[in-house]
Design an enzyme around this catalytic site. Sequence first.
Site, short mmCIF file in Angstrom:
data_model
loop_
_atom_site.label_atom_id
_atom_site.label_comp_id
_atom_site.label_asym_id
_atom_site.label_seq_id
_atom_site.Cartn_x
_atom_site.Cartn_y
_atom_site.Cartn_z
N ARG A 150 3.10 1.28 -8.33
CA ARG A 150 4.32 1.16 -9.23
C ARG A 150 3.65 1.01 -10.72
O ARG A 150 2.59 0.78 -10.78
CB ARG A 150 4.93 -0.27 -9.04
CG ARG A 150 5.53 -0.43 -7.30
CD ARG A 150 5.99 -1.60 -7.23
NE ARG A 150 6.57 -1.95 -6.00
CZ ARG A 150 6.07 -2.51 -4.83
NH1 ARG A 150 4.74 -2.90 -5.08
NH2 ARG A 150 6.54 -2.44 -3.57
N LYS A 174 4.32 -6.93 -5.69
CA LYS A 174 5.51 -7.82 -5.54
C LYS A 174 4.95 -9.31 -4.94
O LYS A 174 4.25 -9.16 -3.90
CB LYS A 174 6.51 -7.30 -5.15
CG LYS A 174 7.33 -6.17 -5.87
CD LYS A 174 8.38 -5.61 -5.48
CE LYS A 174 9.10 -4.49 -6.43
NZ LYS A 174 10.34 -4.05 -5.74
N HIS A 243 7.85 6.29 -11.21
CA HIS A 243 8.11 6.16 -9.93
C HIS A 243 8.39 7.32 -9.29
O HIS A 243 8.24 7.38 -7.98
CB HIS A 243 9.66 5.30 -9.83
CG HIS A 243 9.54 4.38 -8.82
ND1 HIS A 243 8.87 3.29 -8.78
CD2 HIS A 243 10.47 4.51 -7.91
CE1 HIS A 243 9.13 2.41 -7.63
NE2 HIS A 243 10.20 3.13 -7.08
N ARG A 246 5.26 8.12 -7.51
CA ARG A 246 5.02 6.97 -6.23
C ARG A 246 5.77 7.79 -5.16
O ARG A 246 5.43 7.85 -4.22
CB ARG A 246 5.67 5.89 -6.66
CG ARG A 246 5.50 4.79 -5.58
CD ARG A 246 6.21 3.51 -5.93
NE ARG A 246 6.43 2.32 -5.15
CZ ARG A 246 5.63 1.81 -4.31
NH1 ARG A 246 4.09 1.66 -4.67
NH2 ARG A 246 6.07 0.80 -3.37
N HIS A 269 5.17 -2.04 0.68
CA HIS A 269 6.48 -2.47 1.12
C HIS A 269 6.18 -3.47 2.18
O HIS A 269 5.49 -3.61 2.90
CB HIS A 269 7.22 -1.25 1.91
CG HIS A 269 7.47 0.07 0.73
ND1 HIS A 269 7.63 1.09 1.03
CD2 HIS A 269 7.68 -0.19 -0.46
CE1 HIS A 269 8.11 2.02 0.18
NE2 HIS A 269 8.11 1.17 -0.95
N TYR A 278 11.12 8.07 2.92
CA TYR A 278 10.49 9.31 2.70
C TYR A 278 10.52 10.17 3.80
O TYR A 278 10.19 11.46 3.57
CB TYR A 278 9.08 8.89 2.38
CG TYR A 278 8.64 8.09 1.09
CD1 TYR A 278 9.18 8.73 -0.27
CD2 TYR A 278 8.83 6.82 1.03
CE1 TYR A 278 9.32 7.76 -1.60
CE2 TYR A 278 8.89 5.91 0.15
CZ TYR A 278 8.79 6.42 -1.17
OH TYR A 278 9.15 5.89 -2.50
#
Length: 314
Positions: A150, A174, A243, A246, A269, A278
């Site tokens: 990210r 995150k 992004h 990414r 994730h 994806y």
Amino acid sequence: MQKELTIEAFIDYLTHEQRAQPQTVSTYESHLRHFQQWMQQQDESLTWNDVDTDMIREWMSTRMDEGMKAKSIKARLSALRSFFRFALRRQLVKTDPSHLVASPKVPKPLPMFVREKEMDSLLDDTAWDESLKSLLQRAIVTMLYETGLRCGELCSLNNADVDTAQMQLRVTGKGDKTRVVPFGRELADAVVAYQQERDRRQQADGDALFLSTRGRRISRRAVYQLTHDALSTVTSLPRRSPHVLRHSYATAMLNHGAQLEGVRRLLGHANLDATEIYTHATFEQLRRAYKKAHPREEPPEIGPQKFGSVKEKT
């Protein structure tokens, strides 16, 4: 005697008690006025106290028949829910008719990604020079494409997080969760070349890997601009952001046989739901290739719902 529920009372509440942004107040009022207009077109005598769950569902169905998108209907339903929650708290209604109404499902758009041949052209054929800016730009674009970071994760990298000998990154994502992401020789060389020129030309302010022209940790805005400028030379995608790289990383990995669970862990994730989009992108690519090769034929049903997750290289 029960007080009458009005839009004006709700708008006053949003404005003076909630201190909502003017644009939010205006949008909510517009949505409620339109619902009220539709309601009174059904029967002029109807008031807000007459609204029930079936009426809201009928209104949603009517909007769908008129071609309104699910996202727009969901926004209008959100306004109704806020309105009736306010009314229930103020005891202006006995029940909340919007409570049991399910929001329409908003389809997720397929992620944009740069085609592999376009990235090959950018990284192999572009005449990169040896200036500090060019070395920085190449290192950033290569890192985004080869690791799927990210933008914020890339900006947060310190020199100690990058092991060019072992060719791996330690990334803080995150929720302050850390993960290790491997990379290849191309990125290792790009990072070393940038670091050498950076150390020769700049006085670093801290331990940041990528620096601004002032020697401070690079900003997201600067990374976006460098990425946008580089991608603009090889693609006409409407979005040319970090992004998108990414997305390009994840799509390329799956196209070359990477396991979905492995890609999930590399991207950071929390669960597979975010990664599975994806697979839709890669299968959609297959559908387009099939249709192009067989213009007189309808493509068969190809997709993760039929074949499951991508786990083997085909």
